[in-house]
Design an enzyme around this catalytic site. Structure first.
Site, PDB file in Angstrom:
ATOM      1  N   LYS A 136      -2.071  -1.650  -3.983  1.00 18.05           N
ATOM      2  CA  LYS A 136      -2.788  -0.563  -3.781  1.00 18.05           C
ATOM      3  C   LYS A 136      -2.150   0.871  -4.111  1.00 18.05           C
ATOM      4  O   LYS A 136      -1.164   0.989  -3.363  1.00 18.05           O
ATOM      5  CB  LYS A 136      -3.679  -0.397  -2.613  1.00 18.05           C
ATOM      6  N   LYS A 156       0.777  -1.293  -0.143  1.00 15.55           N
ATOM      7  CA  LYS A 156      -0.014   0.010   0.184  1.00 15.55           C
ATOM      8  C   LYS A 156       0.876   1.095  -0.084  1.00 15.55           C
ATOM      9  O   LYS A 156       1.797   1.590   0.862  1.00 15.55           O
ATOM     10  CB  LYS A 156      -0.993   0.060   1.375  1.00 15.55           C
TER      11      LYS A 156
HETATM   12  C1  PBG Z   1      -6.883   3.826   5.129  1.00 14.32           C
HETATM   13  C2  PBG Z   1      -7.603   3.539   3.645  1.00 14.32           C
HETATM   14  C3  PBG Z   1      -7.527   4.340   2.704  1.00 14.32           C
HETATM   15  C4  PBG Z   1      -8.218   3.728   1.685  1.00 14.32           C
HETATM   16  C5  PBG Z   1      -8.533   2.429   2.041  1.00 14.32           C
HETATM   17  N1  PBG Z   1      -8.339   2.447   3.635  1.00 14.32           N
HETATM   18  C6  PBG Z   1      -6.725   5.630   2.533  1.00 14.32           C
HETATM   19  C7  PBG Z   1      -5.655   6.108   3.287  1.00 14.32           C
HETATM   20  O1  PBG Z   1      -4.850   5.401   3.286  1.00 14.32           O
HETATM   21  O2  PBG Z   1      -5.687   7.209   3.566  1.00 14.32           O
HETATM   22  C8  PBG Z   1      -8.357   4.378   0.457  1.00 14.32           C
HETATM   23  C9  PBG Z   1      -9.196   3.809  -0.864  1.00 14.32           C
HETATM   24  C10 PBG Z   1      -9.523   4.668  -1.884  1.00 14.32           C
HETATM   25  O3  PBG Z   1      -8.888   5.767  -2.014  1.00 14.32           O
HETATM   26  O4  PBG Z   1     -10.337   4.233  -2.643  1.00 14.32           O
HETATM   27  N2  PBG Z   1      -7.062   2.829   5.911  1.00 14.32           N
END
Ligand code: PBG
Length: 336
Positions: A258, A203
């Protein structure tokens, strides 16, 4: 003109007719590959549009159940739940592990209404913290460092509350070190050995998450702070592989990459290195770009969505989280 030297091998011969094109297609997409991320709010018959994500809504559990039943009919693999916490945000995120909280209630309701669709819960503290970080902050540190081990202790309690409610997968998206092993051990100790872990392993600290942070209401709380002390540097690929290797060793059942489209190289590498189910997340910013271009008449949303989804399959994804899951499932059903 058939002059000598013209190609004997003509790739286009096999592209001339639909039957050869169909026969040669190397990858396919089905609803069984799709995960639909949804935003859940408290209340009854409540539905709220999200300005930066046209077509996506925050929904109360009762409305969500109706839509989940539709998704299940299309054969969609799973629903990923994200809570929108309106009042209970605190520095220590206590609401995150309430056994009667929004997510445990949503899981129970969904599992009884639509038992055949996988329910995937997000394990991370950002919807619950008053500061919008995924973990607990060291208040004595001027840099307000997100503390690792203290956070993992809370994530464990959160994952247990989801498993107890009947979640099929818990999905830690926080990027703390050691959390997959810690969550696995805690689940097993409590007898939840069938609860699967979908690890957000690769991520990245991406700006494509912007609309999501509006949707869960964490952007204002986060302010100017970033998540770069725990999410991956967008310039790194080997480091993403190391993260995945750790999560595999710690017991992840599935890995995730991601965001999606700007990270297809990572997805392909992860699939090739680990030969196990990998999910990819087409994140909020990717969805917003498609919708914005379509709203201007610059792109065809439906066609571009399907193209992006098959690209994820080609790169090695078993499952794809997409806000267009229902749109795609409907298109797949009508093309059969
Ligand atoms: C945070 C989380 C995020 C997303 C899913 N879980 C964003 C972040 O790290 O601030 C992003 C998903 C998206 O942008 O569609 N736990």
């Amino acid at each position: 003109m058939n002059t000598p030297g013209y190609p004997t091998i003509r790739m286009r011969r096999m592209r001339r007719d639909a039957f050869t094109r169909n026969m040669m297609r190397e990858h396919s997409l089905s609803a069984a590959n799709l995960i639909w991320p949804v935003f859940v709010i408290e209340g009854e018959r409540r539905i709220q549009a999200i300005a930066s994500m046209p077509g996506v809504e925050r929904m109360s559990i009762d409305l969500l159940i109706e839509r989940a039943t539709e998704a299940a009919k299309f054969g969609v693999f799973g629903i990923a739940l994200f809570p929108v916490i309106e009042t209970a945000k605190t520095p220590l995120a206590e609401e995150a592990y309430s056994t009667t909280g929004l997510i445990p209630r949503a899981v129970k309701a969904l599992k009884s209404a639509a038992p055949n669709i996988a329910i995937i819960t997000d394990v991370a503290l950002d919807p619950y913290t008053s500061h919008g970080q995924d973990g607990l902050i060291d208040e004595r540190d001027p840099a307000r460092y997100v503390m690792n081990d203290e956070t993992v202790d809370v994530l464990i309690k959160q994952a247990l509350s989801h498993a107890a409610a009947g979640a099929d997968f818990v999905a830690p998206s926080d990027m703390m070190d050691g959390r997959i092993g810690a969550v696995r051990a805690a689940l097993d100790d409590a007898g939840f050995f069938q609860t699967k872990i979908l690890a957000y392993s690769a991520k990245f600290a991406s700006c494509f998450y912007g609309p999501f942070r509006d949707a869960v209401g964490s952007s204002a709380n986060l302010g100017k702070s970033s998540k770069e002390t725990y999410q991956l540097d967008v310039a790194n690929s080997d480091e993403a592989i190391r993260e995945c290797a750790l999560d595999v060793a710690e017991g992840a059942d599935m890995l995730m990459v991601k965001p999606g489209m700007p990270y297809l190289d990572i997805l392909a590498r992860v699939r090739n290195e680990f030969k196990m189910p990998v999910a990819v997340y087409q994140v909020s910013g990717e969805y917003a770009m498609l919708k914005a271009a379509a709203a201007n008449g610059w792109l065809d949303y439906d066609k571009c969505l399907m193209e992006a989804l098959i690209a994820f399959r080609r790169a090695g994804a078993s499952a794809i989280l997409t806000y267009g899951a229902i749109d795609a499932a409907r298109a797949l059903a009508s093309s059969r």
